[in-house]
Enzyme design. Structure first.
Site, PDB file in Angstrom:
ATOM      1  N   ASP A   1      25.921 -60.036-100.712  1.00  0.00           N
ATOM      2  CA  ASP A   1      24.760 -59.581-101.172  1.00  0.00           C
ATOM      3  C   ASP A   1      24.780 -58.988-102.413  1.00  0.00           C
ATOM      4  OD1 ASP A   1      23.949 -60.085 -98.232  1.00  0.00           O
ATOM      5  OD2 ASP A   1      24.337 -57.931 -97.706  1.00  0.00           O
ATOM      6  N   THR A   2      25.766 -58.321-102.858  1.00  0.00           N
ATOM      7  CA  THR A   2      26.045 -57.815-103.915  1.00  0.00           C
ATOM      8  C   THR A   2      27.102 -58.159-104.818  1.00  0.00           C
ATOM      9  OG1 THR A   2      25.061 -55.613-102.986  1.00  0.00           O
ATOM     10  CG2 THR A   2      25.976 -55.407-105.201  1.00  0.00           C
TER      11      THR A   2
END
Lengths: 301, 301
Positions: free
Chosen positions: A22-23
């Site tokens: 996600d990051t």
């Protein structure tokens, strides 16, 4: 047999990797740009990430600029980056003081460093001083030092960053605050000892602070890469799931170590200082993955 | 059983000791004076030594004063001392360059330090520069550093001493000379990290030089106490018989270590920082002899 880095080149592997995180935390030089030149395909790759709701965070150990100043560089290269995505060692230091340890409102921080560093610390709601010690004429004399430098209980921390205006008075003040007040913290923005200039290097924060480390009666707390403090600040600010966070960089001994020390997946790009050959001919630091460059992500558009 | 220090208190022991040595090397603070106050009986003891053709040598790690400046202090206290009996770390550095290694006449030494240090080096027939880098306004900027600091083969040594006018430009220049010229020596006047001031201490040469030690590609050569270089310079200059030479001081961890490291007889005086109790309650550094103070020698007149 020792573990090997997995090369992301097949489109399915790249897609699966992309979907697993996600990051993405990016080192900038060698990943996003080289000096002032944007690396090919980076703008498109970052746009792709934004469209897929990935969080992109840009980290730098440069402590001299405020995020605002740093943001101008991203803007000038037309990159889809928000000022809040930027995490410099200056900001990390400010965040650590203001948010992680809730530095007391009635205490002050003595800062050896640039205006940019002081600005970040003040923006975090922390009282900072020190810029006035960029004294010129009359330079400094022993008597002035004896008279003017006194222990001060209101100084709850000393912060040292890169500073081309370093001088003896600053060392003497910082030392006096650190050693005479048991509560006084000793923070250093980043531990890098040199930074590159044309055909050479010059002293960075990690060497500017060396006299204080030699005489301080406590250990310094470093804030930049590759410390856990840096990742803790980032993680707390963005409320990250570190299992779904990947550190992307071009340097084995800083970026990849940063990820590995903090149990984050690591992705090496070959657009910076590390070649595939260099990667293969060592077995000290094994990134989880490696890829030609951010441009490779664009094949999954 | 561990060896113990022998206390000189009996007149016969003191006389026998006195007759066994031709040269006495004295630390000054705590032996000759305390701050600006002459210690009782010192003038008489030094006069006794002179009368008996003993050589008396006064050593100090203070690198900021030339011997001439230092000599004024002895004169102001009416002590029977010749300027040539004084051996400071500044003079030791100058002597090392000029006499021990015969520093080439066509090379230069870049000096971080005071006028006194530069004067000693120049007096030894060595080309020195650096005082002009005590720049004030315009302070210093990155561009100036990039442009003005270049490797220079004519710089055969960098010398670092105590310097209250230390600045980034000096570090950057010294670093560039040291790291880009394989022949360039890296000398440090003395390794002390602090020196005492009222109620506190301040950074000394050993901490001022710390940034350079952090980034230099070679080991520094220290010249002051307790190095062998200091004793070698003294020994060469005075053509000493080290078996008949005694180091006299008040500090275990500097003066006594200095003597012990260099196989010279050691005599501790109790007129400075070390009490008899402190001496007895440790067994790390055992001086060969100890005595109340130089005044004790006067009973053999």
């Amino acid at each position: 047999m020792a573990k090997k880095s997995f090369k992301l080149e097949n489109i399915n592997d790249i897609k699966e990797f992309f979907d697993s995180y996600d990051t993405f935390i990016f080192d900038c030089d060698g990943v996003i740009w080289r000096a002032n030149n944007l690396i090919k395909g980076v703008k498109e790759a970052l746009t792709l990430m934004k469209k897929n709701n990935k969080r992109t965070i840009f980290v730098t150990n440069n402590s001299t600029k405020s995020r605002e100043e740093y943001f101008k560089k991203f803007s000038s290269l037309n990159l889809p980056v928000d000022i809040n995505d930027i995490f410099s060692s200056a900001y990390s230091t400010a965040y650590y003081l203001g948010k992680v340890i809730n530095f007391p409102k009635d205490k002050r921080v003595y800062v050896i460093g640039t205006k940019g560093l002081i600005k970040e610390i003040e923006d975090a709601g922390v009282n900072a001083f020190g810029y006035e010690d960029n004294i010129t004429e009359p330079f400094v004399n022993e008597e002035e030092i004896f008279k003017s430098i006194k222990p001060d209980d209101s100084v709850g921390a000393v912060v040292v960053g890169f500073d081309m205006k370093i001088n003896y008075k600053k060392y003497a003040k910082a030392y006096t605050y650190i050693n005479h007040n048991p509560e006084c913290l000793f923070l250093v923005t980043n531990s890098d000892i040199t930074y590159p200039v044309q055909n050479s290097v010059l002293p960075e924060a990690g060497s500017v602070v060396a006299p204080l480390i030699a005489i301080a009666n406590k250990e310094p707390i470093f804030l930049g890469k590759p410390t856990a403090n840096m990742i803790n600040c980032i993680s707390q600010k963005f409320n990250l799931d570190l299992k779904r966070t990947c550190m992307v960089g071009d340097r084995l001994d800083t970026d990849m170590v940063f990820g590995k020390n903090n149990n984050i997946t690591t992705l090496l790009v070959l657009t910076g200082v590390t070649s595939e050959e260099t990667l293969m001919n060592q077995n000290e630091i094994i990134p989880d993955y490696y890829i030609e460059g951010l441009n490779s992500f664009n094949q999954i558009i």
